[in-house]
Design a protein around this motif. Structure first.
Motif, mmCIF file in Angstrom:
data_model
loop_
_atom_site.group_PDB
_atom_site.id
_atom_site.type_symbol
_atom_site.label_atom_id
_atom_site.label_comp_id
_atom_site.label_asym_id
_atom_site.label_seq_id
_atom_site.Cartn_x
_atom_site.Cartn_y
_atom_site.Cartn_z
ATOM 1 N N GLN A 208 34.984 44.359 29.603
ATOM 2 C CA GLN A 208 35.045 42.974 29.242
ATOM 3 C C GLN A 208 36.094 42.430 28.101
ATOM 4 O OE1 GLN A 208 31.146 41.577 29.070
ATOM 5 N NE2 GLN A 208 30.752 41.608 31.254
ATOM 6 N N ALA A 209 36.096 43.144 27.113
ATOM 7 C CA ALA A 209 36.803 42.947 25.857
ATOM 8 C C ALA A 209 38.325 43.451 26.043
ATOM 9 C CB ALA A 209 36.210 43.561 24.832
ATOM 10 N N ARG A 210 38.474 44.422 26.480
ATOM 11 C CA ARG A 210 39.847 44.999 26.575
ATOM 12 C C ARG A 210 40.906 44.962 27.797
ATOM 13 N NH1 ARG A 210 40.283 47.487 21.550
ATOM 14 N NH2 ARG A 210 42.620 47.023 21.805
ATOM 15 N N TRP A 211 40.008 44.940 28.996
ATOM 16 C CA TRP A 211 40.641 45.163 30.285
ATOM 17 C C TRP A 211 41.888 44.078 30.201
ATOM 18 C CZ3 TRP A 211 40.700 49.059 33.611
ATOM 19 C CH2 TRP A 211 41.475 48.752 34.839
ATOM 20 N N ASN A 212 41.727 42.731 30.074
ATOM 21 C CA ASN A 212 42.576 41.833 30.088
ATOM 22 C C ASN A 212 43.838 42.123 29.223
ATOM 23 O OD1 ASN A 212 43.489 38.811 30.924
ATOM 24 N ND2 ASN A 212 43.235 38.686 29.064
ATOM 25 N N GLU A 213 43.528 42.875 27.957
ATOM 26 C CA GLU A 213 44.763 43.107 27.108
ATOM 27 C C GLU A 213 45.536 44.084 27.913
ATOM 28 O OE1 GLU A 213 45.163 45.488 22.920
ATOM 29 O OE2 GLU A 213 43.224 44.626 23.559
ATOM 30 N N TYR A 214 45.058 45.205 28.244
ATOM 31 C CA TYR A 214 45.645 46.408 28.711
ATOM 32 C C TYR A 214 46.094 46.268 30.254
ATOM 33 C CZ TYR A 214 44.325 49.007 24.758
ATOM 34 O OH TYR A 214 43.938 49.460 23.429
ATOM 35 N N ILE A 215 45.542 45.581 31.211
ATOM 36 C CA ILE A 215 45.843 45.585 32.409
ATOM 37 C C ILE A 215 46.152 44.199 32.996
ATOM 38 C CG2 ILE A 215 45.060 46.416 34.915
ATOM 39 C CD1 ILE A 215 45.658 48.618 33.203
ATOM 40 N N SER A 216 44.966 43.012 33.009
ATOM 41 C CA SER A 216 45.188 42.001 33.688
ATOM 42 C C SER A 216 46.230 41.212 33.280
ATOM 43 C CB SER A 216 43.819 41.241 33.882
ATOM 44 O OG SER A 216 42.545 42.182 34.259
ATOM 45 N N ALA A 217 46.495 40.961 32.234
ATOM 46 C CA ALA A 217 47.548 40.300 31.613
ATOM 47 C C ALA A 217 48.791 40.238 32.211
ATOM 48 C CB ALA A 217 47.441 39.933 30.228
ATOM 49 N N GLY A 218 49.238 41.580 32.315
ATOM 50 C CA GLY A 218 50.598 42.002 32.843
ATOM 51 C C GLY A 218 50.775 42.136 34.206
ATOM 52 N N ALA A 219 49.519 42.351 34.951
ATOM 53 C CA ALA A 219 49.717 42.285 36.329
ATOM 54 C C ALA A 219 49.714 41.035 36.967
ATOM 55 C CB ALA A 219 48.493 42.943 36.730
ATOM 56 N N ILE A 220 48.906 39.959 36.114
ATOM 57 C CA ILE A 220 49.113 38.545 36.744
ATOM 58 C C ILE A 220 50.401 38.153 36.355
ATOM 59 C CG2 ILE A 220 48.042 36.186 36.116
ATOM 60 C CD1 ILE A 220 45.492 37.512 35.635
ATOM 61 N N THR A 221 51.097 38.312 35.147
ATOM 62 C CA THR A 221 52.247 37.792 35.117
ATOM 63 C C THR A 221 53.359 38.367 36.151
ATOM 64 O OG1 THR A 221 51.850 37.872 32.613
ATOM 65 C CG2 THR A 221 54.293 37.826 33.295
ATOM 66 N N THR A 222 53.433 39.871 36.154
ATOM 67 C CA THR A 222 54.029 40.145 37.547
ATOM 68 C C THR A 222 54.115 39.432 38.782
ATOM 69 O OG1 THR A 222 54.019 42.320 36.207
ATOM 70 C CG2 THR A 222 54.761 42.319 38.496
ATOM 71 N N LEU A 223 52.910 39.145 39.158
ATOM 72 C CA LEU A 223 52.216 38.387 40.214
ATOM 73 C C LEU A 223 53.270 36.963 40.305
ATOM 74 C CD1 LEU A 223 48.926 39.407 40.991
ATOM 75 C CD2 LEU A 223 50.716 39.886 42.570
ATOM 76 N N LYS A 224 52.996 36.279 39.198
ATOM 77 C CA LYS A 224 53.440 35.033 39.007
ATOM 78 C C LYS A 224 55.168 34.963 38.996
ATOM 79 C CE LYS A 224 49.562 32.879 36.870
ATOM 80 N NZ LYS A 224 49.065 32.198 35.505
ATOM 81 N N GLU A 225 55.606 36.079 38.264
ATOM 82 C CA GLU A 225 57.023 35.875 38.264
ATOM 83 C C GLU A 225 57.634 36.362 39.605
ATOM 84 O OE1 GLU A 225 57.885 38.440 34.940
ATOM 85 O OE2 GLU A 225 57.527 37.037 33.571
ATOM 86 N N ALA A 226 56.942 37.308 40.249
ATOM 87 C CA ALA A 226 57.587 37.494 41.551
ATOM 88 C C ALA A 226 57.800 36.361 42.410
ATOM 89 C CB ALA A 226 56.685 38.322 42.259
ATOM 90 N N LYS A 227 56.931 35.038 42.598
ATOM 91 C CA LYS A 227 57.025 33.986 43.090
ATOM 92 C C LYS A 227 57.992 32.935 42.619
ATOM 93 C CE LYS A 227 52.176 34.452 44.533
ATOM 94 N NZ LYS A 227 50.918 33.753 44.474
ATOM 95 N N TRP A 228 58.578 33.301 41.600
ATOM 96 C CA TRP A 228 59.676 32.382 40.867
ATOM 97 C C TRP A 228 60.848 32.256 41.852
ATOM 98 C CZ3 TRP A 228 59.148 33.431 35.035
ATOM 99 C CH2 TRP A 228 58.083 32.920 34.319
ATOM 100 N N ASN A 229 61.361 31.052 42.064
ATOM 101 C CA ASN A 229 62.548 30.923 42.638
ATOM 102 C C ASN A 229 62.764 31.712 44.125
ATOM 103 O OD1 ASN A 229 64.203 29.724 40.612
ATOM 104 N ND2 ASN A 229 64.254 31.479 39.717
ATOM 105 N N ALA A 230 61.396 31.914 44.582
ATOM 106 C CA ALA A 230 61.137 32.401 45.959
ATOM 107 C C ALA A 230 61.462 31.120 46.720
ATOM 108 C CB ALA A 230 59.908 33.112 45.953
ATOM 109 N N PRO A 231 62.372 31.214 48.007
ATOM 110 C CA PRO A 231 62.255 30.194 48.700
ATOM 111 C C PRO A 231 60.965 29.859 49.631
ATOM 112 C CG PRO A 231 63.507 32.219 49.840
ATOM 113 C CD PRO A 231 62.994 32.369 48.308
#
Length: 597
Positions: A208-231
């Motif tokens: 609970q304390a460190r998973w977001n730091e190591y994994i979740s934050a980067g994975a969610i950012t990758t998911l969101k950026e993949a949708k940018w400028n997508a038609p």
């Protein structure tokens, strides 16, 4: 190990499996040949695919899982991942936990196998690059760094860009590890192993304390950026009409073929077309309709409309109730969602039910759109995709079930539905009204281009104050209109004179006299042409078509002004669209001053 047929070359022991019937040891590549003709095979066994998985689970050692759950495992592909799953108790406990929760739903069995294979891939990768050997080793706080490393590798983490190749897998593995931790903790508490339970609790705290730091934050950012400028592709209405017509034609053709010749090929063709039509007509999720149970269709409500309810409906609505058939199926998150069927679809589905066994569909197959010789159903997404390419439309990629659902929800804004009606539409589509507003509205890019650009243009032209108190939908600005220079407009003294002149005119004065008293700005190109007073015929012509804009204090756009000139070509032949627009704007300004607005 002594094989029934010794290989000419040395082989690995994992390449051999015991026969489920005679327990003979055979090469996994030729096992299916033996199973087909095994002398100890029961007579009532019709044969099945994936015999390797079936035989691997029926070994003399066996697995400590329930018989029903073992049946689900028997349909899993037999490879390194499945062997890893069979060898790890924690992964099997995770699968059985999910089976106990949702095993009654046949459509969830594939999902259970998928989640187990995700964790199996993680453990297989961890054995290669870390000292971890079982999933129980993962739930030790001291091994958290090794867990992070294994998750990043299996998810395709790139250290240079800090992004993931498969970000969704990284997030899913986090949830699965949390469930495994809970299972290990509860089992340890039931067995009185307090040390193991404390270890699992400590791992959960670290997770609970460190998973977001190591994994979740980067994975969610990758998911969101993949949708940018997508038609954001939405189907064309014309394409939808063409697809409907194509499916209707194929429906009649395959219906007659199946009636005349009951074969597996004709059955499959009619099932695919009917499945596509049901999804397309109802704008339903393709997975929901594909997994429609045979029992749901057979138990559909075919009773007549209740007399007391019929009183509340119009005659047309009563006819629709008698025309359509309603079937309730399981939707997302276990919701009950309706499916409406036309009479032609009902007759086709009844024919599919009558001929399914003759056409080779197993009697145990529970699905309405069952496949011949298999325990699964046809996939609606593939059926629609194939039909979209066959009918020759402009953009077949836009005709998926998800885009069709967004199409109806987006186009429903044209109907101007009230709160209750919008809630009914969202309920029929199978989601909450908040989800409907957040994900099924006009695309964000369209909203910004169509709505926000008007505010920015008004700021650029310095005319934002002219739209005081108006809604965004009421603002109309022509993007090609040039900003008027100070010497092209009426001077402040002239506007004050016009306002004073108009304020002295009584309310009973005829509109033509009022407009004649108020002189408008000069037309476009006024630096050359002198000011020209509006004639009575011109005033009446503009007032005939533009009075609605004057009364509502809305400045017309270019198209509105051009339509007015086209409707009155004789009276307004000397006027340009900007002249008409400036006249209406002056009238509005005068009315606002007169009314103290």
């Amino acid at each position: 190990m002594i094989a029934c047929y010794r290989p000419k070359e040395s082989k690995n022991t994992k390449d051999f499996i015991h026969c489920v019937y005679c327990q003979g040891l055979y090469n996994k590549h030729s096992l299916w040949k033996h199973i087909k003709n095994c002398p100890l095979k029961p007579k009532n066994d019709e044969g099945r695919k994936r015999v390797r998985s079936l035989c691997a689970l029926k070994t003399p050692v066996g697995l400590e899982v329930s018989k029903a759950f073992k049946k689900i495992l028997s349909f899993m592909n037999y490879d390194d991942v499945s062997r890893t799953i069979h060898s790890d108790t924690c992964i099997l406990q995770l699968g059985e936990y999910m089976f106990n929760r949702m095993g009654s739903d046949v459509t969830k069995h594939d999902y259970i196998r998928q989640k187990m294979r995700e964790v199996g891939r993680l453990l297989l990768e961890a054995r290669k690059i870390t000292p971890l050997r079982t999933m129980a080793d993962f739930i030790i706080p001291a091994n958290f760094k090794h867990v992070i490393l294994a998750v990043k590798v299996v998810s395709g983490f790139d250290e240079e860009t800090n992004s993931y190749r498969i970000p969704s897998l990284a997030l899913k593995l986090g949830h699965s590890l949390n469930k495994i931790c809970s299972i290990i903790e509860s089992n340890a508490m039931m067995n009185g192993d307090h040390e193991r339970a404390d270890c699992a609790r400590d791992f959960r705290k670290v997770h609970q304390a460190r998973w977001n730091e190591y994994i979740s934050a980067g994975a969610i950012t990758t998911l969101k950026e993949a949708k940018w400028n997508a038609p954001q592709i939405i189907p064309f209405t014309q394409d939808v009409k063409v697809l409907h017509a194509h499916l209707e034609k194929k429906h009649d053709e395959f219906l007659n073929k199946l009636r005349n010749s009951k074969s597996a090929e004709n059955y499959a063709a009619l099932a695919k077309v009917t499945l596509s039509q049901v999804i397309l007509f109802n704008r339903r999720r393709e997975g929901e309709v594909s997994r429609m149970l045979l029992s749901a269709f057979q138990s559909r409500d075919s009773s007549e409309l209740h007399e007391d309810i019929a009183i509340c409906l119009s005659e047309f609505e009563r006819k629709l109730c008698n025309h359509f058939t309603r079937v309730e199926i399981r939707g997302k998150r276990g919701r009950k969602v309706p499916v409406l069927l036309k009479p032609s679809l009902v007759s086709a589905m009844e024919l599919l039910v009558e001929t399914r066994e003759v056409c080779g569909v197993p009697a145990q197959n529970p699905f309405m759109f069952a496949r011949s010789g298999a325990m699964s159903a046809y996939r609606g997404g593939e059926c629609i995709r194939r039909a979209a390419h066959e009918c020759g439309i402009k953009n077949p990629e836009a005709l998926s079930s998800t885009k069709l659902r967004k199409h109806i929800a987006t186009m429903s804004k044209v109907l101007n539905l009230d709160e209750n009606e919008a809630d009914q539409l969202a309920d029929f589509l199978g989601h909450d009204i908040r989800v409907h507003r957040q994900y099924y509205r006009l695309p964000e890019g369209t909203l910004q281009l169509a709505k926000m650009s008007k505010v920015l243009m008004a700021m650029e032209k310095g005319t934002l104050s002219n739209f005081k108190g108006k809604r965004l939908d009421d603002i109309e600005i022509d993007p090609n209109e040039r900003v008027e220079e100070p010497d092209d407009s009426i001077s402040s003294d002239e506007e004050e004179v016009d306002a004073a002149r108009c304020s002295d005119i009584p309310e009973t004065t005829a509109p033509a006299d009022t407009d004649q008293a108020c002189v408008s700005q000069k037309d476009e190109g006024s630096s050359i042409l002198p000011k020209r007073k509006w004639e009575n015929a011109e005033v009446k012509a503009v007032e005939k078509h533009m009075m609605n804009f004057i009364q509502t204090c809305r400045v017309p756009g270019k198209q509105d002004c051009e339509r007015c000139i086209q409707a009155e070509p004789e009276a307004l032949k000397e006027r340009t669209w900007t002249g008409v627009k400036n006249y209406v704007r002056n009238r509005i300004t005068t009315l606002k001053r007169k009314g103290g607005m």
